[in-house]
Design an enzyme around this catalytic site. Structure first.
Site, PDB file in Angstrom:
ATOM      1  N   LYS A  27       0.834  -1.208   0.000  1.00 54.98           N
ATOM      2  CA  LYS A  27       0.000   0.000   0.000  1.00 54.98           C
ATOM      3  C   LYS A  27       0.870   1.260   0.000  1.00 54.98           C
ATOM      4  CE  LYS A  27      -1.936   1.530   4.091  1.00 54.98           C
ATOM      5  NZ  LYS A  27      -1.607   2.944   4.350  1.00 54.98           N
ATOM      6  N   ASN A  28       1.849   1.288   0.896  1.00 47.63           N
ATOM      7  CA  ASN A  28       2.586   2.536   1.095  1.00 47.63           C
ATOM      8  C   ASN A  28       3.661   2.799   0.037  1.00 47.63           C
ATOM      9  OD1 ASN A  28       0.909   3.152   3.169  1.00 47.63           O
ATOM     10  ND2 ASN A  28       2.295   2.432   4.781  1.00 47.63           N
ATOM     11  N   CYS A 124      -7.654  23.448  10.524  1.00 48.99           N
ATOM     12  CA  CYS A 124      -6.591  23.195  11.507  1.00 48.99           C
ATOM     13  C   CYS A 124      -5.255  23.668  10.936  1.00 48.99           C
ATOM     14  CB  CYS A 124      -6.516  21.714  11.863  1.00 48.99           C
ATOM     15  SG  CYS A 124      -6.237  20.637  10.486  1.00 48.99           S
ATOM     16  N   ARG A 129      -1.766  19.227  11.538  1.00 51.29           N
ATOM     17  CA  ARG A 129      -2.016  18.233  10.487  1.00 51.29           C
ATOM     18  C   ARG A 129      -0.785  17.344  10.306  1.00 51.29           C
ATOM     19  NH1 ARG A 129      -6.287  16.749   7.214  1.00 51.29           N
ATOM     20  NH2 ARG A 129      -4.913  16.740   5.415  1.00 51.29           N
ATOM     21  N   ASP A 312       3.291   0.551  12.324  1.00 51.32           N
ATOM     22  CA  ASP A 312       2.069  -0.071  11.800  1.00 51.32           C
ATOM     23  C   ASP A 312       1.848  -1.468  12.371  1.00 51.32           C
ATOM     24  OD1 ASP A 312       1.708   2.191  10.307  1.00 51.32           O
ATOM     25  OD2 ASP A 312       2.510   1.334   8.452  1.00 51.32           O
ATOM     26  N   ARG A 404      -9.305  -0.558   4.046  1.00 52.64           N
ATOM     27  CA  ARG A 404      -8.431   0.534   3.571  1.00 52.64           C
ATOM     28  C   ARG A 404      -7.054   0.007   3.205  1.00 52.64           C
ATOM     29  NH1 ARG A 404      -6.871   4.269   7.652  1.00 52.64           N
ATOM     30  NH2 ARG A 404      -5.382   4.659   5.993  1.00 52.64           N
TER      31      ARG A 404
HETATM   32  N1  EPU Z   1       5.403  14.373  10.938  1.00 52.67           N
HETATM   33  C1  EPU Z   1       5.371  15.718  11.192  1.00 52.67           C
HETATM   34  N2  EPU Z   1       5.324  16.563  10.121  1.00 52.67           N
HETATM   35  C2  EPU Z   1       5.317  16.115   8.840  1.00 52.67           C
HETATM   36  C3  EPU Z   1       5.353  14.746   8.591  1.00 52.67           C
HETATM   37  C4  EPU Z   1       5.392  13.882   9.676  1.00 52.67           C
HETATM   38  O1  EPU Z   1       5.367  16.152  12.330  1.00 52.67           O
HETATM   39  O2  EPU Z   1       5.275  16.942   7.929  1.00 52.67           O
HETATM   40  C5  EPU Z   1       5.414  13.458  12.065  1.00 52.67           C
HETATM   41  C6  EPU Z   1       4.108  12.666  12.126  1.00 52.67           C
HETATM   42  O3  EPU Z   1       3.103  13.352  12.810  1.00 52.67           O
HETATM   43  C7  EPU Z   1       4.530  11.426  12.848  1.00 52.67           C
HETATM   44  C8  EPU Z   1       5.962  11.230  12.353  1.00 52.67           C
HETATM   45  O4  EPU Z   1       6.395  12.479  11.866  1.00 52.67           O
HETATM   46  O5  EPU Z   1       4.541  11.660  14.210  1.00 52.67           O
HETATM   47  C9  EPU Z   1       6.156  10.176  11.301  1.00 52.67           C
HETATM   48  O6  EPU Z   1       5.293  10.404  10.242  1.00 52.67           O
HETATM   49  P1  EPU Z   1       5.620  10.006   8.748  1.00 52.67           P
HETATM   50  O7  EPU Z   1       5.579  11.244   7.939  1.00 52.67           O
HETATM   51  O8  EPU Z   1       6.830   9.143   8.684  1.00 52.67           O
HETATM   52  O9  EPU Z   1       4.374   9.134   8.421  1.00 52.67           O
HETATM   53  P2  EPU Z   1       3.630   9.179   7.057  1.00 52.67           P
HETATM   54  O10 EPU Z   1       4.622   9.269   5.971  1.00 52.67           O
HETATM   55  O11 EPU Z   1       2.541  10.175   7.100  1.00 52.67           O
HETATM   56  C10 EPU Z   1       3.690   6.670   6.465  1.00 52.67           C
HETATM   57  C11 EPU Z   1       2.679   5.606   6.238  1.00 52.67           C
HETATM   58  C12 EPU Z   1       2.064   5.235   7.564  1.00 52.67           C
HETATM   59  C13 EPU Z   1       3.175   4.763   8.499  1.00 52.67           C
HETATM   60  C14 EPU Z   1       4.242   5.850   8.634  1.00 52.67           C
HETATM   61  C15 EPU Z   1       5.448   5.425   9.430  1.00 52.67           C
HETATM   62  C16 EPU Z   1       1.898   6.112   4.035  1.00 52.67           C
HETATM   63  C17 EPU Z   1       0.781   6.538   3.159  1.00 52.67           C
HETATM   64  N3  EPU Z   1       1.658   6.098   5.329  1.00 52.67           N
HETATM   65  O12 EPU Z   1       2.969   7.769   7.023  1.00 52.67           O
HETATM   66  O13 EPU Z   1       1.182   4.180   7.296  1.00 52.67           O
HETATM   67  O14 EPU Z   1       2.633   4.487   9.761  1.00 52.67           O
HETATM   68  O15 EPU Z   1       4.706   6.228   7.335  1.00 52.67           O
HETATM   69  O16 EPU Z   1       6.082   4.353   8.809  1.00 52.67           O
HETATM   70  O17 EPU Z   1       2.960   5.758   3.554  1.00 52.67           O
HETATM   71  C18 EPU Z   1      -0.593   2.736   7.740  1.00 52.67           C
HETATM   72  O18 EPU Z   1      -0.253   2.142   6.709  1.00 52.67           O
HETATM   73  O19 EPU Z   1      -1.447   2.297   8.563  1.00 52.67           O
HETATM   74  C19 EPU Z   1       0.035   4.016   8.038  1.00 52.67           C
HETATM   75  C20 EPU Z   1      -0.435   4.862   8.940  1.00 52.67           C
END
Ligand code: EPU
Length: 426
Positions: A27-28, A124, A129, A312, A404
């Site tokens: 998915k990711n 927000c 976000r 995850d 999802r």
């Molecule tokens: N963060 C910030 N600001 C940002 C981006 C991230 O503060 O601009 C913080 C987030 O709030 C969080 C941390 O950094 O506390 C890590 O977030 P990250 O950006 O790494 O997560 P993501 O890229 O939004 C992806 C996956 C998630 C997975 C995380 C961690 C996708 C679409 N989503 O999210 O997948 O948990 O990386 O590996 O790739 C899931 O599949 O259930 C899922 C939530």
């Protein structure tokens, strides 16, 4: 947007799972590739091994909303994208509200149309976000970013290479800034980039498209901007979270499974933690064999970016720990509020407590089926795991959360001997 009927999963536990399971496409990785395919102004992109899940359907709807012609051949798990005519720069609220990864479509819109509007942010601020790394990065590349009451509007009269950084190695943040830099003239350096295997697969896809990216997997990525990206064919890597969930299904039921498409290298620390609990892995050629024969031992887990223990899988391992002989310690460090599972497991007779910023799971407990809530995708699949080990019937709703991110959960588990059905709620 198709939201579909309300569904729920009904699980009657007690059967040790046996057999062969096919791991879905990641998915990711797939979601990012769908967004990246919109950067090709000519030709048609073909993505194979795309998981047939609700989040992918949302990504397809979003691509269509901005004018791409997208056909998802679900039986073939193949997606064909023709992005030669993008007609709208607006990412509409009815999709973005259900799909946080919508921000991944911003680079293509900025490059192709010179602007992008992300609707439905609900007023927000960017920080709350948690997409601030993305927007700050776009701004450093030369975009103007205006945050309104209910939308964010970005404008760019041509992005250009810059030195970027991520405060923490954000998974999507890394991919999004690499995409934005790929078509920005000059050199972009991004410090503190994510190391997740999906990031490397997205880099491989962009590289096939013609992007010039070095440093993937090192934490420091350099992108030399090119003038165009071309439509290519790519096979999405297997989903390491889906693979580990099935490994945990073998663990929680005391079964033995053959996983097709799983790579132990992608498990990182998850492998070692499951082994310490008493799960045995054996690689037989391209098959990963997983079994659990004896009582599970308790475990300490702290979630970390890859190769650390994947956030995850924090909910699924919490469910598995309920059966371990002693107290497990599990601490989430990536996301706030990812302990929604605790109350639901306790409804099933588990003894799980939130202790400061960690959870303690007092095992072993005999789980009992009841009605539980899938607050999010990974809580949902963890409750299905708990249901597989519970006495009686567990009803997990809403099923949408599970759908999802995991393909045909009921069908795949049924093949392995589980008693599980997905049904439409009244
Ligand atoms: N963060 C910030 N600001 C940002 C981006 C991230 O503060 O601009 C913080 C987030 O709030 C969080 C941390 O950094 O506390 C890590 O977030 P990250 O950006 O790494 O997560 P993501 O890229 O939004 C992806 C996956 C998630 C997975 C995380 C961690 C996708 C679409 N989503 O999210 O997948 O948990 O990386 O590996 O790739 C899931 O599949 O259930 C899922 C939530």
């Amino acid at each position: 947007m198709t939201s579909g009927p309300e569904t729920r999963y009904r699980v009657r536990g007690g059967n040790p799972l046996q057999g062969t399971v096919f791991v879905q496409g990641a998915k990711n990785a797939a979601l990012k590739m769908i967004a990246a395919s919109l950067m090709a102004a000519k030709g048609r992109t073909v993505l194979r091994n795309v998981p047939v899940i609700e989040d992918v359907r949302r990504a397809v709807e979003l691509a269509q909303a901005v004018g791409a012609v997208v056909k998802f051949h679900e039986a073939e798990r193949t997606l064909v994208v023709d992005a030669s005519q993008l007609t709208s720069s607006v990412l509409p609220a009815e999709i973005t509200r259900r799909f946080r990864a919508s921000v991944l479509f911003v680079p293509a819109l900025l490059h192709r149309l010179g602007e992008a509007t992300v609707e439905g942010i609900g007023g927000c601020n960017l920080g709350s976000r948690n997409l601030d790394f993305h927007y700050r990065g776009f701004a450093r590349l030369g975009a103007t970013v205006d945050e309104g009451e209910s939308q964010i509007h970005l404008k760019a009269n041509g992005l250009r290479g810059a030195h970027l950084y991520l405060d923490t190695p954000s998974h999507t943040g890394t991919e999004n800034l690499i995409m934005a830099a790929s078509l920005a003239p000059g050199t972009t350096v991004i410090d503190n980039t994510a190391l997740e295997p999906e990031v490397l697969d997205v880099i491989a896809f962009l590289t096939k498209m013609g992007a010039r990216i070095t440093g993937g997997g090192t934490g420091f990525v350099t992108v030399q901007g090119v003038s165009e990206l071309t439509a290519v064919e790519h096979t999405v890597m297997p989903d390491r979270i889906d693979a580990a969930v099935f490994a945990m299904a073998a663990a929680i039921t005391g079964g033995e499974l053959s996983l097709v498409g799983a790579s132990l290298d992608h498990f990182g620390v998850v492998r070692w933690k499951l082994e310490q609990m008493g799960v045995e892995f054996a690689t037989q050629g391209a098959i990963l064999q997983v079994r659990r024969e004896r009582q599970l031992r308790p475990i300490n887990v702290i979630t970390c970016p890859f190769p650390g223990f994947a956030t995850d899988l924090q909910s699924p391992i919490t469910a598995v720990s309920c059966l371990a002989d002693g107290t497990s310690y599990i601490r989430e460090t990536i996301f706030d509020g990812r302990y929604n599972l605790v109350g639901e497991l306790n409804k099933m007779g588990a003894k799980v407590e939130v202790a400061g910023n960690a959870v303690l799971v007092h095992g072993p407990t005999a789980l009992k089926g009841t009605e539980v809530i899938a607050h999010d995708l990974r809580t949902g699949i963890a409750l299905v795991l708990a249901g597989l080990a519970a006495e009686g019937e567990t009803v997990v709703a809403p099923g949408y959360q599970i759908d999802r991110g995991h393909v045909s959960v009921a069908a795949r588990l049924t093949t392995l001997g589980a008693d599980i059905t997905e049904e439409t709620a009244d």
